[in-house]
Design a protein around this motif. Structure first.
Motif, PDB file in Angstrom:
ATOM      1  N   GLU A   9       0.867  -1.039  -0.508  1.00  0.00           N
ATOM      2  CA  GLU A   9       0.153   0.291   0.046  1.00  0.00           C
ATOM      3  C   GLU A   9       0.943   1.259   0.084  1.00  0.00           C
ATOM      4  OE1 GLU A   9      -2.670  -0.647   3.172  1.00  0.00           O
ATOM      5  OE2 GLU A   9      -3.633  -1.436   1.607  1.00  0.00           O
ATOM      6  N   VAL A  10       0.643   2.168  -0.784  1.00  0.00           N
ATOM      7  CA  VAL A  10       0.937   3.358  -0.876  1.00  0.00           C
ATOM      8  C   VAL A  10       0.108   4.514  -1.137  1.00  0.00           C
ATOM      9  CG1 VAL A  10       2.826   2.609  -2.178  1.00  0.00           C
ATOM     10  CG2 VAL A  10       1.070   4.072  -2.908  1.00  0.00           C
ATOM     11  N   ALA A  11       0.091   5.810  -0.470  1.00  0.00           N
ATOM     12  CA  ALA A  11      -0.111   6.763  -0.652  1.00  0.00           C
ATOM     13  C   ALA A  11      -0.703   7.322  -2.005  1.00  0.00           C
ATOM     14  CB  ALA A  11       0.812   8.466  -0.148  1.00  0.00           C
ATOM     15  N   ALA A  12      -2.392   7.304  -2.185  1.00  0.00           N
ATOM     16  CA  ALA A  12      -3.065   7.363  -2.962  1.00  0.00           C
ATOM     17  C   ALA A  12      -4.281   8.595  -3.260  1.00  0.00           C
ATOM     18  CB  ALA A  12      -4.161   6.248  -3.059  1.00  0.00           C
ATOM     19  N   GLY A  13      -4.038   9.326  -2.395  1.00  0.00           N
ATOM     20  CA  GLY A  13      -4.463  10.339  -2.265  1.00  0.00           C
ATOM     21  C   GLY A  13      -4.561  11.719  -0.762  1.00  0.00           C
ATOM     22  N   LEU A  14      -5.135  12.041  -0.409  1.00  0.00           N
ATOM     23  CA  LEU A  14      -4.910  13.008   0.515  1.00  0.00           C
ATOM     24  C   LEU A  14      -5.559  11.796   2.174  1.00  0.00           C
ATOM     25  CD1 LEU A  14      -4.639  15.429   3.017  1.00  0.00           C
ATOM     26  CD2 LEU A  14      -7.210  15.890   1.727  1.00  0.00           C
ATOM     27  N   HIS A  15      -5.030  11.563   2.753  1.00  0.00           N
ATOM     28  CA  HIS A  15      -4.907  10.375   4.007  1.00  0.00           C
ATOM     29  C   HIS A  15      -5.436   8.940   3.617  1.00  0.00           C
ATOM     30  CE1 HIS A  15      -4.832  14.315   6.376  1.00  0.00           C
ATOM     31  NE2 HIS A  15      -5.552  14.435   5.344  1.00  0.00           N
ATOM     32  N   THR A  16      -5.566   8.252   2.019  1.00  0.00           N
ATOM     33  CA  THR A  16      -5.977   6.980   1.602  1.00  0.00           C
ATOM     34  C   THR A  16      -4.847   7.171   0.980  1.00  0.00           C
ATOM     35  OG1 THR A  16      -6.689   8.166  -0.347  1.00  0.00           O
ATOM     36  CG2 THR A  16      -8.036   8.362   1.355  1.00  0.00           C
ATOM     37  N   VAL A  17      -4.590   5.250   1.508  1.00  0.00           N
ATOM     38  CA  VAL A  17      -3.517   4.675   0.797  1.00  0.00           C
ATOM     39  C   VAL A  17      -4.631   3.467   0.069  1.00  0.00           C
ATOM     40  CG1 VAL A  17      -1.859   4.960   2.578  1.00  0.00           C
ATOM     41  CG2 VAL A  17      -3.585   2.834   3.100  1.00  0.00           C
ATOM     42  N   SER A  18      -3.583   3.373  -0.929  1.00  0.00           N
ATOM     43  CA  SER A  18      -4.142   1.814  -2.015  1.00  0.00           C
ATOM     44  C   SER A  18      -3.481   1.152  -2.183  1.00  0.00           C
ATOM     45  CB  SER A  18      -4.634   2.782  -3.046  1.00  0.00           C
ATOM     46  OG  SER A  18      -5.503   2.076  -3.839  1.00  0.00           O
ATOM     47  N   TYR A  47       8.628  -4.496 -22.924  1.00  0.00           N
ATOM     48  CA  TYR A  47       7.337  -4.446 -21.788  1.00  0.00           C
ATOM     49  C   TYR A  47       6.217  -3.378 -22.015  1.00  0.00           C
ATOM     50  CZ  TYR A  47      10.062  -8.071 -19.643  1.00  0.00           C
ATOM     51  OH  TYR A  47      10.863  -8.486 -18.798  1.00  0.00           O
ATOM     52  N   ASP A  48       5.192  -3.556 -21.545  1.00  0.00           N
ATOM     53  CA  ASP A  48       4.821  -2.614 -21.945  1.00  0.00           C
ATOM     54  C   ASP A  48       4.510  -2.155 -20.248  1.00  0.00           C
ATOM     55  OD1 ASP A  48       2.926  -2.677 -24.493  1.00  0.00           O
ATOM     56  OD2 ASP A  48       1.685  -4.237 -23.256  1.00  0.00           O
ATOM     57  N   TRP A  49       5.154  -0.360 -20.013  1.00  0.00           N
ATOM     58  CA  TRP A  49       5.451   0.685 -18.984  1.00  0.00           C
ATOM     59  C   TRP A  49       3.567   1.292 -18.671  1.00  0.00           C
ATOM     60  CZ3 TRP A  49       9.200  -1.180 -16.829  1.00  0.00           C
ATOM     61  CH2 TRP A  49       9.677  -2.216 -16.767  1.00  0.00           C
ATOM     62  N   ALA A  50       3.633   1.538 -17.731  1.00  0.00           N
ATOM     63  CA  ALA A  50       2.457   1.911 -16.748  1.00  0.00           C
ATOM     64  C   ALA A  50       3.181   2.895 -15.230  1.00  0.00           C
ATOM     65  CB  ALA A  50       1.480   2.246 -16.220  1.00  0.00           C
ATOM     66  N   TRP A  51       2.750   4.331 -15.706  1.00  0.00           N
ATOM     67  CA  TRP A  51       3.079   4.989 -13.629  1.00  0.00           C
ATOM     68  C   TRP A  51       1.850   5.874 -13.442  1.00  0.00           C
ATOM     69  CZ3 TRP A  51       6.643   9.390 -14.013  1.00  0.00           C
ATOM     70  CH2 TRP A  51       6.891   9.693 -15.317  1.00  0.00           C
ATOM     71  N   THR A  52       2.330   5.395 -12.153  1.00  0.00           N
ATOM     72  CA  THR A  52       1.545   6.604 -11.284  1.00  0.00           C
ATOM     73  C   THR A  52       2.121   7.018  -9.492  1.00  0.00           C
ATOM     74  OG1 THR A  52      -1.314   7.257 -10.569  1.00  0.00           O
ATOM     75  CG2 THR A  52      -0.569   5.407 -10.288  1.00  0.00           C
ATOM     76  N   PRO A  53       1.698   8.585 -10.100  1.00  0.00           N
ATOM     77  CA  PRO A  53       2.285   9.209  -8.638  1.00  0.00           C
ATOM     78  C   PRO A  53       1.406   8.431  -7.701  1.00  0.00           C
ATOM     79  CG  PRO A  53       0.732  11.217  -9.238  1.00  0.00           C
ATOM     80  CD  PRO A  53       0.366   9.549 -10.467  1.00  0.00           C
ATOM     81  N   ILE A  54       2.715   8.801  -6.496  1.00  0.00           N
ATOM     82  CA  ILE A  54       1.783   8.110  -5.534  1.00  0.00           C
ATOM     83  C   ILE A  54       2.109   9.900  -4.811  1.00  0.00           C
ATOM     84  CG2 ILE A  54       3.158   8.076  -2.677  1.00  0.00           C
ATOM     85  CD1 ILE A  54       5.047   5.727  -4.144  1.00  0.00           C
ATOM     86  N   ARG A  55       1.505   9.615  -4.159  1.00  0.00           N
ATOM     87  CA  ARG A  55       0.402  10.990  -3.298  1.00  0.00           C
ATOM     88  C   ARG A  55       1.304  10.941  -1.747  1.00  0.00           C
ATOM     89  NH1 ARG A  55      -1.504  13.219  -8.445  1.00  0.00           N
ATOM     90  NH2 ARG A  55      -2.896  12.212  -8.892  1.00  0.00           N
ATOM     91  N   THR A  56       1.556  11.761  -1.940  1.00  0.00           N
ATOM     92  CA  THR A  56       2.349  11.744  -0.375  1.00  0.00           C
ATOM     93  C   THR A  56       4.056  13.417  -0.771  1.00  0.00           C
ATOM     94  OG1 THR A  56       3.471  11.722   1.860  1.00  0.00           O
ATOM     95  CG2 THR A  56       4.126  10.601  -0.308  1.00  0.00           C
TER      96      THR A  56
END
Length: 168
Positions: A9-18, A47-56
């Motif tokens: 789990e990582v920070a996914a939004g304000l005070h939330t983890v996912s 490979y196919d690559w994707a990324w998304t930010p960690i929100r912290t």
């Protein structure tokens, strides 16, 4: 960069983890990019690559991302936690992820050839001594093989093509 489990789990939004798997599943299909992370034993590793930010918040103008690569043949996905400077590009993270392969290959070779994994110690200093000696032995073998290969190549290059096949 650190490989991680799909349920990490990582920070996914304000005070939330996912879980990282959930974060990558939320990435739109068109955001995946097919890229090579370097050459492997059988050519380019694509490979196919994707990324998304960690929100912290990160110190010193740093950012964090969840990076994923999906196998083209099996669809299996591997996940990474990444940290870097603001403005880091996907291709830079992919390149760094690709360097892990060389490191893992080196460790596997050291396990097979010099017993890197053959320790039965209980204290850190004993483990550290074993790892250090095993890696020094592995480095010695690499240098010795490279020296011998270079020596063989130079001997072959200096041999005359008209006399190298004759026996007297």
């Amino acid at each position: 960069m650190m490989a991680t489990r799909n349920n990490d789990e990582v920070a996914a939004g304000l005070h939330t983890v996912s879980p990282v798997k959930t974060m990558i599943e939320a990435v739109r299909a068109g955001a995946w990019r097919r890229m090579s992370c370097g050459d492997g034993a059988h050519g380019p590793r694509v490979y196919d690559w994707a990324w998304t930010p960690i929100r912290t918040e990160f110190a010193h103008d740093r950012r964090g991302w969840v990076l994923a690569h999906r196998s083209i043949s099996t669809g299996e996905i591997a996940y990474y936690r990444c940290f870097g400077r603001r403005g880091t590009r996907l291709r830079d993270l992919v390149r760094v992820a690709g360097t892990r392969w060389a490191i893992e290959e080196s460790f596997q070779t050291a396990k097979n050839e010099v017993g890197l994994d053959q320790y039965q110690v209980r204290r850190y200093d004993a483990w550290y001594a074993h790892i250090t000696l095993a890696m020094a032995a592995a480095a010695f073998l690499v240098v010795t093989r490279a020296t011998e290969a270079a020596k063989g190549a130079s001997e072959q290059a200096t041999a005359s093509p008209t006399t190298s096949g004759r026996s007297y």
